[in-house]
Scaffold this active site. Structure first.
Site, PDB file in Angstrom:
ATOM      1  N   LEU A 280      36.097  34.235  42.079  1.00 17.01           N
ATOM      2  CA  LEU A 280      35.523  35.555  43.203  1.00 17.01           C
ATOM      3  C   LEU A 280      33.880  35.224  43.470  1.00 17.01           C
ATOM      4  CD1 LEU A 280      37.311  38.602  41.800  1.00 17.01           C
ATOM      5  CD2 LEU A 280      37.645  37.073  43.733  1.00 17.01           C
TER       6      LEU A 280
ATOM      7  N   TYR B  81      30.788  49.641  36.188  1.00 20.06           N
ATOM      8  CA  TYR B  81      32.323  49.241  36.679  1.00 20.06           C
ATOM      9  C   TYR B  81      32.988  50.154  37.655  1.00 20.06           C
ATOM     10  CZ  TYR B  81      37.442  48.770  36.350  1.00 20.06           C
ATOM     11  OH  TYR B  81      38.876  48.673  36.468  1.00 20.06           O
TER      12      TYR B  81
ATOM     13  N   ASP C 245      47.969  42.427  34.490  1.00 21.09           N
ATOM     14  CA  ASP C 245      48.717  42.554  35.542  1.00 21.09           C
ATOM     15  C   ASP C 245      49.199  41.419  36.428  1.00 21.09           C
ATOM     16  OD1 ASP C 245      48.191  45.124  34.847  1.00 21.09           O
ATOM     17  OD2 ASP C 245      47.189  45.887  36.725  1.00 21.09           O
TER      18      ASP C 245
ATOM     19  N   SER D  31      36.883  43.688  34.017  1.00 22.31           N
ATOM     20  CA  SER D  31      37.616  45.004  33.895  1.00 22.31           C
ATOM     21  C   SER D  31      37.525  45.898  32.629  1.00 22.31           C
ATOM     22  CB  SER D  31      39.315  44.735  33.884  1.00 22.31           C
ATOM     23  OG  SER D  31      39.577  44.176  32.718  1.00 22.31           O
TER      24      SER D  31
ATOM     25  N   THR E 218      45.872  35.271  35.227  1.00 25.68           N
ATOM     26  CA  THR E 218      45.912  35.174  33.720  1.00 25.68           C
ATOM     27  C   THR E 218      45.652  36.676  33.169  1.00 25.68           C
ATOM     28  OG1 THR E 218      43.550  34.712  34.047  1.00 25.68           O
ATOM     29  CG2 THR E 218      44.951  32.931  33.817  1.00 25.68           C
TER      30      THR E 218
ATOM     31  N   ALA F 218      41.894  40.348  40.159  1.00 26.33           N
ATOM     32  CA  ALA F 218      40.478  39.729  39.499  1.00 26.33           C
ATOM     33  C   ALA F 218      39.517  40.545  39.426  1.00 26.33           C
ATOM     34  CB  ALA F 218      40.156  38.410  39.819  1.00 26.33           C
TER      35      ALA F 218
ATOM     36  N   SER G 254      40.350  51.602  40.970  1.00 26.49           N
ATOM     37  CA  SER G 254      40.646  52.215  39.427  1.00 26.49           C
ATOM     38  C   SER G 254      40.237  53.635  39.506  1.00 26.49           C
ATOM     39  CB  SER G 254      39.578  51.441  38.564  1.00 26.49           C
ATOM     40  OG  SER G 254      39.556  52.178  37.376  1.00 26.49           O
TER      41      SER G 254
ATOM     42  N   GLU H 199      38.522  54.916  37.681  1.00 28.65           N
ATOM     43  CA  GLU H 199      37.086  55.091  37.315  1.00 28.65           C
ATOM     44  C   GLU H 199      36.091  55.437  38.464  1.00 28.65           C
ATOM     45  OE1 GLU H 199      35.618  54.846  34.175  1.00 28.65           O
ATOM     46  OE2 GLU H 199      37.221  55.012  33.135  1.00 28.65           O
TER      47      GLU H 199
HETATM   48  P1  NAP Z   1      42.476  41.885  32.899  1.00 28.12           P
HETATM   49  O1  NAP Z   1      43.697  41.646  32.000  1.00 28.12           O
HETATM   50  O2  NAP Z   1      41.084  42.059  32.248  1.00 28.12           O
HETATM   51  O3  NAP Z   1      42.435  40.405  33.860  1.00 28.12           O
HETATM   52  C1  NAP Z   1      41.333  40.318  34.736  1.00 28.12           C
HETATM   53  C2  NAP Z   1      41.558  38.977  35.472  1.00 28.12           C
HETATM   54  O4  NAP Z   1      40.489  38.599  36.290  1.00 28.12           O
HETATM   55  C3  NAP Z   1      41.643  37.779  34.536  1.00 28.12           C
HETATM   56  O5  NAP Z   1      42.986  36.899  34.996  1.00 28.12           O
HETATM   57  C4  NAP Z   1      40.549  37.224  34.625  1.00 28.12           C
HETATM   58  O6  NAP Z   1      40.450  35.661  34.473  1.00 28.12           O
HETATM   59  C5  NAP Z   1      40.228  37.296  36.285  1.00 28.12           C
HETATM   60  N1  NAP Z   1      38.804  37.258  36.592  1.00 28.12           N
HETATM   61  C6  NAP Z   1      37.629  37.786  35.963  1.00 28.12           C
HETATM   62  N2  NAP Z   1      36.547  37.173  36.925  1.00 28.12           N
HETATM   63  C7  NAP Z   1      36.965  36.454  37.573  1.00 28.12           C
HETATM   64  C8  NAP Z   1      36.502  35.648  38.552  1.00 28.12           C
HETATM   65  N3  NAP Z   1      35.101  35.648  38.631  1.00 28.12           N
HETATM   66  N4  NAP Z   1      37.025  34.899  39.415  1.00 28.12           N
HETATM   67  C9  NAP Z   1      38.421  34.835  39.276  1.00 28.12           C
HETATM   68  N5  NAP Z   1      39.259  35.419  38.340  1.00 28.12           N
HETATM   69  C10 NAP Z   1      38.396  36.524  37.667  1.00 28.12           C
HETATM   70  O7  NAP Z   1      42.902  42.986  33.948  1.00 28.12           O
HETATM   71  P2  NAP Z   1      44.217  43.877  34.258  1.00 28.12           P
HETATM   72  O8  NAP Z   1      44.361  44.815  33.031  1.00 28.12           O
HETATM   73  O9  NAP Z   1      45.343  42.804  34.411  1.00 28.12           O
HETATM   74  O10 NAP Z   1      43.817  44.657  35.549  1.00 28.12           O
HETATM   75  C11 NAP Z   1      44.023  44.180  36.820  1.00 28.12           C
HETATM   76  C12 NAP Z   1      43.211  44.914  37.898  1.00 28.12           C
HETATM   77  O11 NAP Z   1      43.324  46.392  37.863  1.00 28.12           O
HETATM   78  C13 NAP Z   1      41.631  44.698  37.564  1.00 28.12           C
HETATM   79  O12 NAP Z   1      40.941  44.531  39.004  1.00 28.12           O
HETATM   80  C14 NAP Z   1      41.176  45.719  36.977  1.00 28.12           C
HETATM   81  O13 NAP Z   1      39.576  46.156  37.092  1.00 28.12           O
HETATM   82  C15 NAP Z   1      42.167  46.766  37.559  1.00 28.12           C
HETATM   83  N6  NAP Z   1      42.429  48.047  36.929  1.00 28.12           N
HETATM   84  C16 NAP Z   1      43.196  47.957  35.657  1.00 28.12           C
HETATM   85  C17 NAP Z   1      43.568  48.958  34.946  1.00 28.12           C
HETATM   86  C18 NAP Z   1      44.350  48.934  33.541  1.00 28.12           C
HETATM   87  O14 NAP Z   1      44.582  49.818  32.946  1.00 28.12           O
HETATM   88  N7  NAP Z   1      44.716  47.757  33.294  1.00 28.12           N
HETATM   89  C19 NAP Z   1      43.471  50.241  35.485  1.00 28.12           C
HETATM   90  C20 NAP Z   1      42.662  50.257  36.512  1.00 28.12           C
HETATM   91  C21 NAP Z   1      42.226  49.420  37.326  1.00 28.12           C
HETATM   92  P3  NAP Z   1      40.172  35.182  32.994  1.00 28.12           P
HETATM   93  O15 NAP Z   1      41.363  34.786  32.482  1.00 28.12           O
HETATM   94  O16 NAP Z   1      39.528  33.902  33.724  1.00 28.12           O
HETATM   95  O17 NAP Z   1      39.104  35.988  32.607  1.00 28.12           O
END
Ligand code: NAP
Length: 321
Positions: free
Chosen positions: A59, A149, A15, A84, A12, A81, A125, A127
């Site tokens: 998770l 984080y 990414d 984030s 959801t 997931a 990440s 980070e």
């Molecule tokens: P995002 O939009 O915040 O999506 C996070 C997802 O994780 C959501 O689908 C959320 O579900 C799910 N989630 C959170 N807690 C969970 C749990 N306990 N069990 C199952 N699902 C859970 O993140 P994103 O931007 O797509 O990023 C994808 C990944 O890349 C993440 O791991 C993030 O930390 C990493 N990352 C992102 C960036 C960036 O710039 N976007 C950069 C570096 C790393 P809900 O909809 O239920 O909340």
């Protein structure tokens, strides 16, 4: 040829939704792990209904992950997931560790026990570098995270690497730098800016408050990033790569570019509010993309200017409809 099966956690999220689109286009059977919510959070994936199978799991819950992995029997598993949002990790550090760090241990154990030949991608990440010794960073740069984080992501990264070494699993970590899209939340500065610029252009607001305009980031498009994730799992040998643009732009340059897109002067609308400064501002996070470029032939297809333009356009259309 048999259809490949992929499981995406974080379906959801930004990414997850783009990766699902990519894998569907490539003919995969796609399973998406979604945790229960009392209200619908499926906005980013409604257009994919019928092409994906949603499976329930969290998770935080080991047995749900074991059930999902053993029932789906995926060839590829993408763990996107996590909690984030960096600022939230300071107010909810234990929960961040549960999702972002221990959640990966639970998933790795589920794979080891239920589908050890699955190929696994872990979303690391930039980070993890926090206060790096060098700039640009490479895959060999030491991890010095500076927020909960980043610490949780460092744990998840090393667990993924350790399970590869100890159990011979096909595990890869993609150390992604900031990546953006119209599906990014408005709490993140890039989308906050493009969204506000569209609002200003449409007369819905007349101000934009920002933090440090000199902060620099390595930004790329989420669609480019998810293509790199998929490509990493298609290689003969598992390995870890930086996924970045290799360039930095300041928040000020982003603001200028976004206001240029709508023909307005940013100085008439933008003010600096110290409340938006990040206490743990990372030092020049920029990725060297030589390894992923030379090793597996990936590089971003969209430039910074194209990304700004497409996001401003999207926000203008969305707010006008
Ligand atoms: P995002 O939009 O915040 O999506 C996070 C997802 O994780 C959501 O689908 C959320 O579900 C799910 N989630 C959170 N807690 C969970 C749990 N306990 N069990 C199952 N699902 C859970 O993140 P994103 O931007 O797509 O990023 C994808 C990944 O890349 C993440 O791991 C993030 O930390 C990493 N990352 C992102 C960036 C960036 O710039 N976007 C950069 C570096 C790393 P809900 O909809 O239920 O909340």
């Amino acid at each position: 040829m048999t259809t490949k099966k992929a499981l995406i956690t974080g379906l959801t999220g930004q990414d997850g939704s783009y990766l699902a689109e990519l894998l569907i286009a490539k003919g995969y059977q796609v399973f998406g792990l979604v945790r229960r919510s009392s209200t619908s959070n499926l906005e980013r994936i409604t257009h994919l209904y019928g092409d994906i199978q949603i499976v329930s799991g969290d998770l935080l819950d080991q047995s749900s992950l074991m059930d999902v992995v053993s029932e789906c029997q995926p060839d590829e598993i993408y763990n996107l997931a996590s909690q984030s949002y960096v600022p939230l990790s300071w107010t909810q550090p234990a929960l961040t560790a549960e999702y972002t760090a221990l959640g990966v241990s639970r998933l790795l154990e589920s794979i080891r026990r239920c589908k050890p030949d699955a190929r696994f991608y872990q979303a690391s990440s930039s980070e993890v570098f926090g206060q790096p010794d060098e700039s640009p960073q490479t895959e060999r740069t030491a991890f010095r995270p500076r927020n909960p984080y980043g610490v949780a992501k460092a744990y998840a990264h090393w667990m993924t690497v350790n399970y590869r070494q100890k159990y011979n699993l096909y595990n890869c970590c993609g150390i992604t730098y900031t990546h953006e899209s119209p599906r990014r939340g408005t709490e993140f500065v890039f989308r906050k800016i493009t969204h506000a610029v569209a609002q200003i252009k449409l007369g819905l607001t007349n101000e934009l408050k920002l933090g440090n305009l000199d902060a620099r980031r390595d930004w790329c498009y989420a669609k480019d990033a998810v293509y790199a994730m998929w490509l990493m799992l298609q290689q003969e040998q598992p390995d870890d790569y930086l996924i970045a643009s290799g360039e930095t732009y300041s928040v000020k340059e982003l603001v200028e570019c976004a206001f240029d897109c709508v023909g307005l002067n940013w100085q008439d609308y933008v003010s600096v509010d110290p409340a938006f400064y990040r206490a743990d501002e990372p030092v020049q996070l920029v990725g060297c993309i030589e390894k992923i470029k030379m090793g597996i032939g990936w590089q971003p297809q969209y430039s910074f200017n194209q990304l700004v333009e497409l996001m401003v356009d999207y926000d203008l259309k969305k707010l006008s409809s």
